[in-house]
Scaffold this motif. Structure first.
Motif, short mmCIF file in Angstrom:
data_model
loop_
_atom_site.label_atom_id
_atom_site.label_comp_id
_atom_site.label_asym_id
_atom_site.label_seq_id
_atom_site.Cartn_x
_atom_site.Cartn_y
_atom_site.Cartn_z
N THR A 132 8.72 -0.82 3.08
CA THR A 132 8.65 -0.49 4.46
C THR A 132 9.91 -1.41 5.58
OG1 THR A 132 6.76 -1.63 5.34
CG2 THR A 132 6.60 0.38 4.58
N PRO A 158 4.59 7.76 12.52
CA PRO A 158 4.72 7.77 10.89
C PRO A 158 6.19 8.16 10.64
CG PRO A 158 2.81 8.86 11.72
CD PRO A 158 3.78 8.67 12.79
N ILE A 173 8.15 4.75 9.34
CA ILE A 173 7.59 4.41 8.12
C ILE A 173 7.89 5.46 6.97
CG2 ILE A 173 5.55 3.47 6.90
CD1 ILE A 173 4.16 2.91 9.28
N ASN A 174 8.20 6.58 7.30
CA ASN A 174 8.39 7.42 6.09
C ASN A 174 9.89 7.55 5.85
OD1 ASN A 174 8.44 10.00 4.46
ND2 ASN A 174 9.38 10.99 6.40
N MET A 198 10.48 4.14 3.88
CA MET A 198 9.98 4.38 2.52
C MET A 198 10.95 5.11 1.68
SD MET A 198 5.95 4.56 3.05
CE MET A 198 5.49 4.66 1.14
N VAL A 201 6.53 9.56 -1.62
CA VAL A 201 6.46 9.21 -0.19
C VAL A 201 5.41 10.48 0.25
CG1 VAL A 201 7.43 8.92 2.15
CG2 VAL A 201 8.32 8.08 0.09
N GLN A 202 5.99 11.61 0.34
CA GLN A 202 5.41 12.73 0.65
C GLN A 202 4.40 13.27 -0.38
OE1 GLN A 202 4.68 13.75 3.83
NE2 GLN A 202 5.72 12.85 5.10
N CYS A 248 2.37 8.59 -0.95
CA CYS A 248 1.98 7.15 -0.35
C CYS A 248 1.68 6.95 0.74
CB CYS A 248 2.75 6.29 -1.20
SG CYS A 248 2.61 6.06 -3.01
N LEU A 249 2.46 7.84 1.67
CA LEU A 249 2.70 7.57 3.38
C LEU A 249 1.18 7.65 3.86
CD1 LEU A 249 4.39 7.36 5.72
CD2 LEU A 249 4.49 9.83 5.88
N ARG A 250 0.42 8.66 3.68
CA ARG A 250 -0.92 8.70 4.25
C ARG A 250 -1.98 7.56 3.79
NH1 ARG A 250 -3.40 14.53 3.91
NH2 ARG A 250 -4.68 13.68 5.11
#
Length: 279
Positions: free
Chosen positions: A40, A110, A113-114, A117, A146-147, A185-187
């Protein structure tokens, strides 16, 4: 001065426990979450958490001085040292709180950060640091991509072994062919960072309050000590000189000479009395 000593003793216990908890949690979190520095764009905000570690380390000498100050002979110099240490520690923790507020603002967005990543994922095949960081994050958080795991197919044909909970062993054909982590991994990363931010802010704010009480108690102790020493010095009066009357030696002369009365000698100190003929 007795009441301020009790306040300093209570603050010393709180600073010892709070500093140990804060320092241990910051060190452990930074070691465990080191992959966020590479996956990040939050490296600056996370690295500024070292301010919390410095403030926690300053709690140890502050705790020791708080217990020694009210009862030590050199209490004034030690109290000044205690006030300086508390002030520096409060500055360190305040700077850490200001930096952690930037991290909390990033958590409210978010999308930033998304995107960071996703950019790191695009260079995963070329940068070993990013590759190991992504693998550590996916194994630690039990996630893939990521998602979702489909994000990897934009940059490679197969999924990395970390998506199945395995570490890459260096073989070229090592891929994920077992049970797959289905969530991205985002959440979980946002949840981990949010917990880190809120817990660190709450604990450091409580320590800042305790340090403020310690600073006021130390200042009160110093002022009280100066006033008490001034009153003692003003009320002290040197004792009057001691005057003692004694008989001096008779004059040495012929045996048939008449002896006159011995003169009186006034002494201001017993140390000046003749020792060869004491009374």
């Amino acid at each position: 001065m007795r009441s301020s000593g009790l306040v300093l003793f209570a603050c010393a216990g709180l600073l010892l426990s709070g500093g140990a908890i804060l320092g241990g949690s910051v060190a452990w979190s930074l070691l465990r979450m080191s992959y966020y520095f590479w996956t990040t764009d939050l490296g600056v905000e996370l690295s500024s958490s070292i301010m919390f570690l410095a403030g926690a380390l300053l709690c140890l000498p502050t705790c020791w001085l708080s217990t020694v100050v009210p009862y030590h002979v050199k209490s004034l110099s030690l109290t000044a040292t205690l006030m300086a240490l508390v002030s520096v520690a409060m500055i360190m923790l305040s700077m850490g709180l200001s930096s952690i507020s930037g991290l909390s603002r990033a958590l409210r967005e978010p999308a930033m950060i998304n995107n960071s990543m996703l950019r790191a994922m695009s260079i995963d095949a070329f940068d070993p640091a990013v590759r190991s960081s992504f693998a550590a994050m996916q194994i630690e958080l039990r996630c893939c991509g990521v998602q979702s795991f489909s994000d990897w197919y934009q940059h490679r044909r197969t999924l990395p072994p970390a998506c199945c909970g395995r570490v890459w062993n260096g073989k070229r054909g090592d891929t994920c062919d077992g049970p797959l982590y289905s969530i991205g991994c985002l959440r979980p990363a946002l949840a981990e960072l949010r917990y880190f931010t809120y817990s660190l802010s709450a604990l450091s704010s409580a320590i800042v309050v305790v340090m403020a009480v310690t600073l006021f108690a130390a200042a009160y102790t110093m002022v009280t000590g100066v006033v008490e020493r001034g009153e003692v010095s003003r009320s002290y009066k040197p004792p009057p000189a001691l005057r003692i009357a004694c008989l001096a030696h008779p004059p040495h002369g012929p045996l048939h000479a008449p002896l006159g009365p011995a003169p009186l000698v006034a002494l201001t100190s017993p140390a000046a009395m003749p020792h060869d003929n004491p009374i």
